[in-house]
Design a protein around this motif. Sequence first.
Motif, PDB file in Angstrom:
ATOM      1  N   ALA A 190      14.013   6.667   2.462  1.00 41.36           N
ATOM      2  CA  ALA A 190      12.738   6.737   2.804  1.00 41.36           C
ATOM      3  C   ALA A 190      12.239   5.175   3.411  1.00 41.36           C
ATOM      4  CB  ALA A 190      12.042   6.627   1.157  1.00 41.36           C
ATOM      5  N   VAL A 191      11.446   5.345   4.573  1.00 38.00           N
ATOM      6  CA  VAL A 191      11.346   3.993   5.309  1.00 38.00           C
ATOM      7  C   VAL A 191       9.904   4.048   5.553  1.00 38.00           C
ATOM      8  CG1 VAL A 191      11.650   3.037   7.527  1.00 38.00           C
ATOM      9  CG2 VAL A 191      13.755   4.143   6.414  1.00 38.00           C
ATOM     10  N   ILE A 192       9.370   2.845   5.399  1.00 39.48           N
ATOM     11  CA  ILE A 192       8.167   2.459   5.958  1.00 39.48           C
ATOM     12  C   ILE A 192       8.412   1.654   7.014  1.00 39.48           C
ATOM     13  CG2 ILE A 192       5.705   1.513   5.601  1.00 39.48           C
ATOM     14  CD1 ILE A 192       5.864   4.413   4.557  1.00 39.48           C
ATOM     15  N   GLY A 193       7.959   1.909   8.447  1.00 37.59           N
ATOM     16  CA  GLY A 193       8.422   0.850   9.629  1.00 37.59           C
ATOM     17  C   GLY A 193       7.091   0.766  10.367  1.00 37.59           C
ATOM     18  N   LEU A 194       7.401  -0.264  11.112  1.00 39.94           N
ATOM     19  CA  LEU A 194       6.302  -0.520  12.225  1.00 39.94           C
ATOM     20  C   LEU A 194       6.873  -0.167  13.684  1.00 39.94           C
ATOM     21  CD1 LEU A 194       5.704  -2.815  10.017  1.00 39.94           C
ATOM     22  CD2 LEU A 194       5.267  -4.450  11.823  1.00 39.94           C
ATOM     23  N   TYR A 195       5.792   0.181  14.380  1.00 40.03           N
ATOM     24  CA  TYR A 195       6.221   0.774  15.818  1.00 40.03           C
ATOM     25  C   TYR A 195       5.271   0.047  16.628  1.00 40.03           C
ATOM     26  CZ  TYR A 195       2.105   3.890  14.947  1.00 40.03           C
ATOM     27  OH  TYR A 195       0.866   4.338  14.712  1.00 40.03           O
ATOM     28  N   ARG A 196       5.720   0.214  18.014  1.00 42.30           N
ATOM     29  CA  ARG A 196       4.944  -0.845  19.320  1.00 42.30           C
ATOM     30  C   ARG A 196       4.014   0.397  19.912  1.00 42.30           C
ATOM     31  NH1 ARG A 196       6.095  -0.713  24.752  1.00 42.30           N
ATOM     32  NH2 ARG A 196       8.114  -0.053  24.419  1.00 42.30           N
ATOM     33  N   GLU A 197       2.868   0.416  19.820  1.00 42.34           N
ATOM     34  CA  GLU A 197       1.722   1.223  20.260  1.00 42.34           C
ATOM     35  C   GLU A 197       1.899   1.519  21.813  1.00 42.34           C
ATOM     36  OE1 GLU A 197      -1.460  -0.699  18.712  1.00 42.34           O
ATOM     37  OE2 GLU A 197      -0.977  -0.268  16.566  1.00 42.34           O
ATOM     38  N   GLU A 198       1.998   2.819  22.343  1.00 41.46           N
ATOM     39  CA  GLU A 198       2.268   3.242  23.666  1.00 41.46           C
ATOM     40  C   GLU A 198       1.365   4.207  23.863  1.00 41.46           C
ATOM     41  OE1 GLU A 198       6.115   3.843  26.094  1.00 41.46           O
ATOM     42  OE2 GLU A 198       5.497   5.643  24.411  1.00 41.46           O
ATOM     43  N   SER A 199       1.188   5.380  23.147  1.00 45.78           N
ATOM     44  CA  SER A 199       0.741   6.538  23.456  1.00 45.78           C
ATOM     45  C   SER A 199      -1.011   6.484  22.943  1.00 45.78           C
ATOM     46  CB  SER A 199       1.429   7.740  23.016  1.00 45.78           C
ATOM     47  OG  SER A 199       1.227   7.765  21.341  1.00 45.78           O
ATOM     48  N   ALA A 200      -1.670   7.564  23.520  1.00 48.82           N
ATOM     49  CA  ALA A 200      -3.036   7.963  23.043  1.00 48.82           C
ATOM     50  C   ALA A 200      -2.979   8.002  21.504  1.00 48.82           C
ATOM     51  CB  ALA A 200      -3.464   8.977  23.835  1.00 48.82           C
ATOM     52  N   ALA A 201      -2.190   8.754  21.089  1.00 50.60           N
ATOM     53  CA  ALA A 201      -1.849   9.193  19.412  1.00 50.60           C
ATOM     54  C   ALA A 201      -2.133   7.732  18.827  1.00 50.60           C
ATOM     55  CB  ALA A 201      -1.197  10.080  19.334  1.00 50.60           C
ATOM     56  N   ASP A 202      -1.222   6.776  19.364  1.00 51.32           N
ATOM     57  CA  ASP A 202      -0.457   5.629  18.535  1.00 51.32           C
ATOM     58  C   ASP A 202      -1.946   4.705  18.757  1.00 51.32           C
ATOM     59  OD1 ASP A 202       1.773   6.148  18.637  1.00 51.32           O
ATOM     60  OD2 ASP A 202       2.343   4.884  20.447  1.00 51.32           O
ATOM     61  N   PHE A 203      -2.712   4.701  19.860  1.00 54.14           N
ATOM     62  CA  PHE A 203      -4.021   3.997  19.732  1.00 54.14           C
ATOM     63  C   PHE A 203      -5.141   4.476  19.089  1.00 54.14           C
ATOM     64  CE2 PHE A 203      -1.769   2.321  23.924  1.00 54.14           C
ATOM     65  CZ  PHE A 203      -1.721   1.015  23.469  1.00 54.14           C
ATOM     66  N   ALA A 204      -5.122   5.602  18.956  1.00 56.23           N
ATOM     67  CA  ALA A 204      -6.105   6.346  18.369  1.00 56.23           C
ATOM     68  C   ALA A 204      -5.962   6.237  16.766  1.00 56.23           C
ATOM     69  CB  ALA A 204      -5.941   8.004  18.148  1.00 56.23           C
ATOM     70  N   HIS A 234       0.899  -1.201   0.010  1.00 58.42           N
ATOM     71  CA  HIS A 234       0.100   0.185   0.014  1.00 58.42           C
ATOM     72  C   HIS A 234       0.939   1.106   0.103  1.00 58.42           C
ATOM     73  CE1 HIS A 234      -3.255   2.685   1.312  1.00 58.42           C
ATOM     74  NE2 HIS A 234      -2.321   3.247   2.279  1.00 58.42           N
ATOM     75  N   PHE A 235       1.872   1.178   0.582  1.00 61.51           N
ATOM     76  CA  PHE A 235       2.876   2.417   0.803  1.00 61.51           C
ATOM     77  C   PHE A 235       3.720   2.536  -0.396  1.00 61.51           C
ATOM     78  CE2 PHE A 235       1.160   1.802   5.045  1.00 61.51           C
ATOM     79  CZ  PHE A 235       1.127   3.045   5.300  1.00 61.51           C
ATOM     80  N   HIS A 236       3.934   1.398  -1.432  1.00 55.66           N
ATOM     81  CA  HIS A 236       4.912   1.743  -2.449  1.00 55.66           C
ATOM     82  C   HIS A 236       4.697   3.054  -3.254  1.00 55.66           C
ATOM     83  CE1 HIS A 236       5.725  -3.040  -2.686  1.00 55.66           C
ATOM     84  NE2 HIS A 236       6.199  -2.337  -1.739  1.00 55.66           N
ATOM     85  N   PRO A 237       3.338   3.303  -3.739  1.00 59.23           N
ATOM     86  CA  PRO A 237       3.335   4.631  -4.227  1.00 59.23           C
ATOM     87  C   PRO A 237       3.885   5.849  -3.366  1.00 59.23           C
ATOM     88  CG  PRO A 237       1.394   3.505  -4.306  1.00 59.23           C
ATOM     89  CD  PRO A 237       2.152   2.873  -3.574  1.00 59.23           C
ATOM     90  N   LEU A 247       8.921  -4.406  -4.307  1.00 63.48           N
ATOM     91  CA  LEU A 247       9.212  -2.887  -4.380  1.00 63.48           C
ATOM     92  C   LEU A 247      10.270  -2.805  -5.427  1.00 63.48           C
ATOM     93  CD1 LEU A 247       8.939   0.005  -3.781  1.00 63.48           C
ATOM     94  CD2 LEU A 247      10.273  -0.253  -1.717  1.00 63.48           C
ATOM     95  N   VAL A 248      11.317  -3.705  -5.289  1.00 61.54           N
ATOM     96  CA  VAL A 248      12.416  -3.704  -6.263  1.00 61.54           C
ATOM     97  C   VAL A 248      11.779  -3.738  -7.712  1.00 61.54           C
ATOM     98  CG1 VAL A 248      14.431  -4.973  -6.775  1.00 61.54           C
ATOM     99  CG2 VAL A 248      14.152  -4.624  -4.643  1.00 61.54           C
ATOM    100  N   ARG A 249      10.719  -4.463  -7.847  1.00 65.26           N
ATOM    101  CA  ARG A 249      10.399  -4.632  -9.388  1.00 65.26           C
ATOM    102  C   ARG A 249       9.653  -3.416  -9.782  1.00 65.26           C
ATOM    103  NH1 ARG A 249       9.805  -9.957  -7.328  1.00 65.26           N
ATOM    104  NH2 ARG A 249       7.694  -9.539  -6.296  1.00 65.26           N
ATOM    105  N   ARG A 250       9.365  -2.693  -9.083  1.00 60.16           N
ATOM    106  CA  ARG A 250       8.880  -1.151  -9.342  1.00 60.16           C
ATOM    107  C   ARG A 250      10.315  -0.318  -9.533  1.00 60.16           C
ATOM    108  NH1 ARG A 250       3.223  -0.151  -6.648  1.00 60.16           N
ATOM    109  NH2 ARG A 250       3.214   1.572  -8.672  1.00 60.16           N
ATOM    110  N   LEU A 251      11.255  -0.144  -8.412  1.00 60.16           N
ATOM    111  CA  LEU A 251      12.153   0.595  -8.473  1.00 60.16           C
ATOM    112  C   LEU A 251      13.037   0.287  -9.699  1.00 60.16           C
ATOM    113  CD1 LEU A 251      13.432   0.350  -4.996  1.00 60.16           C
ATOM    114  CD2 LEU A 251      12.528   2.189  -5.940  1.00 60.16           C
ATOM    115  N   VAL A 252      13.208  -0.859 -10.548  1.00 57.86           N
ATOM    116  CA  VAL A 252      14.033  -1.029 -11.669  1.00 57.86           C
ATOM    117  C   VAL A 252      13.542  -0.315 -12.649  1.00 57.86           C
ATOM    118  CG1 VAL A 252      14.854  -3.420 -11.034  1.00 57.86           C
ATOM    119  CG2 VAL A 252      12.605  -3.107 -12.413  1.00 57.86           C
ATOM    120  N   GLU A 253      12.151   0.363 -12.778  1.00 53.43           N
ATOM    121  CA  GLU A 253      11.931   1.183 -13.876  1.00 53.43           C
ATOM    122  C   GLU A 253      12.365   2.437 -13.732  1.00 53.43           C
ATOM    123  OE1 GLU A 253       7.578   0.500 -13.733  1.00 53.43           O
ATOM    124  OE2 GLU A 253       7.899  -1.531 -14.107  1.00 53.43           O
ATOM    125  N   ARG A 254      12.776   2.932 -12.460  1.00 50.39           N
ATOM    126  CA  ARG A 254      13.302   4.351 -12.097  1.00 50.39           C
ATOM    127  C   ARG A 254      14.638   4.315 -12.337  1.00 50.39           C
ATOM    128  NH1 ARG A 254       9.144   6.357  -8.936  1.00 50.39           N
ATOM    129  NH2 ARG A 254      10.283   8.136  -8.658  1.00 50.39           N
TER     130      ARG A 254
END
Length: 210
Positions: free
Chosen positions: A123-137, A15-18, A41-48
């Motif tokens: 450019a990174v898309i990553g995961l994080y551990r939820e902890e704060s109210a903003a994370d849970f929202a 979903h985050f490739h674009p 993602l590499v299969r899309r990057l080879v065009e660029r």
Amino acid sequence: MFQLPRALLWDHNAHFHPWLLRQVPQRCSRVLDVGCGTGALVRRLVERADFVDGLDVSAEMIDQASARTSATNVRWLRGDVLDADLHPEGYDAVTAVSSLHHMPLRPGLTRLASLLRPGGVLAVIGLYREESAADFAMAAASFPANAAVGAYLATRGRAGKPHDEGMPVQDANATFAEIRDAAGEVLPGAQVRRHLFWRHSLLWRKPGGR
Ligand SMILES: C[S@@+](CC[C@H](N)C(=O)[O-])C[C@H]1O[C@@H](n2cnc3c(N)ncnc32)[C@H](O)[C@@H]1O
């Protein structure tokens, strides 16, 4: 985590490739995708890019990625990004999708930054551990959005395809706040944002260059 029925599952990383492709210069010489998995993602990057390196520590992922790709401007490299022998002149862009949390945070960020040429983009898309109210929202908003996207994709015959089975996965240890603080120290000026679907982005341009 509440699981959708299998028929509605879809690939949150893809979903985050674009977004990732928008951060990579339109035309560039060398790009590195860290933790490339089966290489979507590499299969899309080879065009660029003139040359793309897809790096993964898992031999099985590298074998699968290589078997799915006919492009000639890609190298599939098996190794740990923390000590792999990579392009000595650096990359125009380094991407990492759901792989940063597999590494120690500060050494990982430091290493990714060191792999860029001056002026290059991380450019990174990553995961994080939820902890704060903003994370849970954000997580609370992600559940209905996840179901809605899955249902929409199902009407088009494109759901039921989560990330590849057998892909190495692990839970995130670092919270969003820890990632933002570490990026602030290691990569001054980095932009770190929360997104739907249990992901964050991190964008940084290495000083210098053209
Ligand atoms: C959750 S998968 C994501 C794969 C792919 N980026 C995607 O979006 O489908 C994380 C990948 O990172 C790889 N990985 C983990 N630590 C790594 C490291 N230190 N160096 C290179 N690859 C690593 C794993 O083997 C795995 O294939």
